[in-house]
Design an enzyme around this catalytic site. Structure first.
Site, mmCIF file in Angstrom:
data_model
loop_
_atom_site.group_PDB
_atom_site.id
_atom_site.type_symbol
_atom_site.label_atom_id
_atom_site.label_comp_id
_atom_site.label_asym_id
_atom_site.label_seq_id
_atom_site.Cartn_x
_atom_site.Cartn_y
_atom_site.Cartn_z
ATOM 1 N N HIS A 1 1.175 -3.780 2.090
ATOM 2 C CA HIS A 1 1.886 -4.871 1.408
ATOM 3 C C HIS A 1 1.054 -5.347 0.204
ATOM 4 C CE1 HIS A 1 4.185 -8.803 1.475
ATOM 5 N NE2 HIS A 1 3.080 -9.170 0.857
ATOM 6 N N GLU A 2 -0.228 -5.593 0.449
ATOM 7 C CA GLU A 2 -1.116 -6.068 -0.630
ATOM 8 C C GLU A 2 -1.311 -4.997 -1.699
ATOM 9 O OE1 GLU A 2 -1.818 -9.092 -0.980
ATOM 10 O OE2 GLU A 2 -1.115 -9.695 0.993
ATOM 11 N N HIS B 1 1.442 -5.177 -4.224
ATOM 12 C CA HIS B 1 1.223 -6.175 -5.281
ATOM 13 C C HIS B 1 0.188 -5.668 -6.293
ATOM 14 C CE1 HIS B 1 3.412 -9.378 -3.342
ATOM 15 N NE2 HIS B 1 2.625 -9.405 -2.293
HETATM 16 ZN ZN LIG Z 1 2.696 -10.669 -0.569
#
Ligand SMILES: [Zn+2]
Length: 378
Positions: free
Chosen positions: A76-77, A80
């Site tokens: 998830h990170e 980003h």
């Molecule tokens: Zn996030």
């Protein structure tokens, strides 16, 4: 799960965790608290696994779940961070901790479109992982223990994706709200404040939802309430912080080194502290600069160190011994202001800076404390 706003105040090699690797060249740190949480997850998940495999193998599978859970948060990170990097925004690190993960992206995206893409990439990746898990469960015949593991991971990824899309700062959904308001109004600050207030509404909604669920649910009522309160307070605090940062940013253009400067007296190296302080008081100066034989500034006497020295000791202490030697970063032009000043200070954090005129002449001393006071009123 939540992503920090860009931070400029953290510098130096000190890290709250262990370096695990550098996927895509981004250092990934794991906080020591994670190991505690991994053990708790393993112990809580193991009884379910033990219905399908024998002990102690069940512990290995449960531990694998804990590790894969954090791998999901890491992905998830990375979502980003990789998108941020595509837009030329430097990513300092990814840190995994007790509540999830944080991508330290050093700059804000310059357009609402980019803000949207950086914010959406994380939850999108979580939802894709969840969907992939679901499709695997439906299409691929697997042994019971694998089904259990994939089921748990699928649910976790869907929860991470959906939770982070809640429309309020500091969550990813809040950044999406900010991007939308920014696009509509053309004003980044208005967008941040609006998304911050949306975050406070989300926090209250989470709290109410927790209370409703605890009334209607059978077991674990208190656990639901406590968990909801924890999550709500986390969102509330983050939302308030986002609003505060927006107000602080308003003040940056008003910062002016010359206006904030303290008058400084120069004293030779061997001057006793008591004498230096007396001269400063006499001249109505707020800072003491130690100079060499040729009147060149050598350093600034630390105000904190002066205060820490008892009055009766001051005649016996050289002013020079309480002086921080001047690094090149501690010498600033007297006319520096706004974003330039903030950037200069974050490059070389110090308690005092020397301000010089374009001619090289000493103008005065800028105390970091005086800058903080400007922001404290925000
Ligand atoms: Zn996030």
């Amino acid at each position: 799960m939540a992503d920090s706003a860009p931070r400029g105040d953290e510098s130096g090699p000190a890290r709250p965790g262990i370096l695990m690797g550098r996927p895509f060249g981004i250092p990934v740190y794991v906080s020591p608290t994670w190991f505690v949480v991994a053990i708790v997850i393993t112990v809580m998940f193991e009884p379910q696994v033990a219905e399908h495999v024998h002990r102690p193998l069940s512990y290995v599978v449960a531990l694998a779940y804990a590790i894969l859970l954090y791998a999901s948060v890491l992905l998830h990170e990375i979502g980003h961070s990789v998108v941020a990097r595509c837009f030329g925004l430097p990513v300092r690190a990814i840190t995994l901790h007790i509540l999830g993960g944080v991508s330290e992206i050093e700059q804000e995206p310059r357009t609402p479109g980019r803000e949207f893409l950086v914010a959406a990439a994380g939850p999108l990746l979580s939802l894709v992982l969840g969907a992939a898990g679901y499709v695997t469960l439906v299409l691929v015949p697997l042994p019971a223990v694998a089904v259990l593991l994939i089921q748990a991971l699928t649910i976790a990824n869907l929860i991470v994706g959906v939770f982070n899309l809640l429309p309020g700062l500091p969550l990813d959904g809040g950044r999406i709200v900010r991007a939308a308001v920014w696009k509509l109004t053309g004003r980044q600050r208005t967008a941040t404040v609006a998304a911050g207030w949306a975050g406070r509404v989300v926090a209250v909604a989470v709290l109410i939802l927790g209370a409703v669920l605890s009334v209607s649910g059978d077991g674990g009522r208190w656990l639901t309430v406590i968990w909801a309160a924890l999550v709500a307070s986390f969102i509330w605090v983050g939302a308030g912080e986002a609003i505060r940062v927006a107000r602080i940013r308003d003040r940056i253009p008003l910062l002016n080194a010359r206006a904030l400067a303290r008058r400084a007296v120069r004293v030779p190296q061997s001057t006793p502290l008591a004498e230096a302080v007396r001269r400063a008081q006499e001249a109505g100066a707020g800072a003491i600069v130690v100079v060499g034989h040729d009147d060149d500034p050598l350093g600034i006497v630390s105000e904190t160190a002066v205060i820490a020295t008892p009055e009766h000791r001051r005649p016996w202490v050289d002013a020079a011994s309480l002086t921080r030697t001047l690094d090149p970063g501690m010498i600033l032009p007297a006319d520096i202001s706004g974003e330039d000043l903030v950037a200069a200070i974050s490059r070389a954090p110090a308690s005092e800076y020397l301000l010089v005129e374009p001619t090289g002449e000493l103008y005065g001393v800028l105390a970091a404390e005086d800058i903080s006071k400007t922001f404290a009123r925000a």
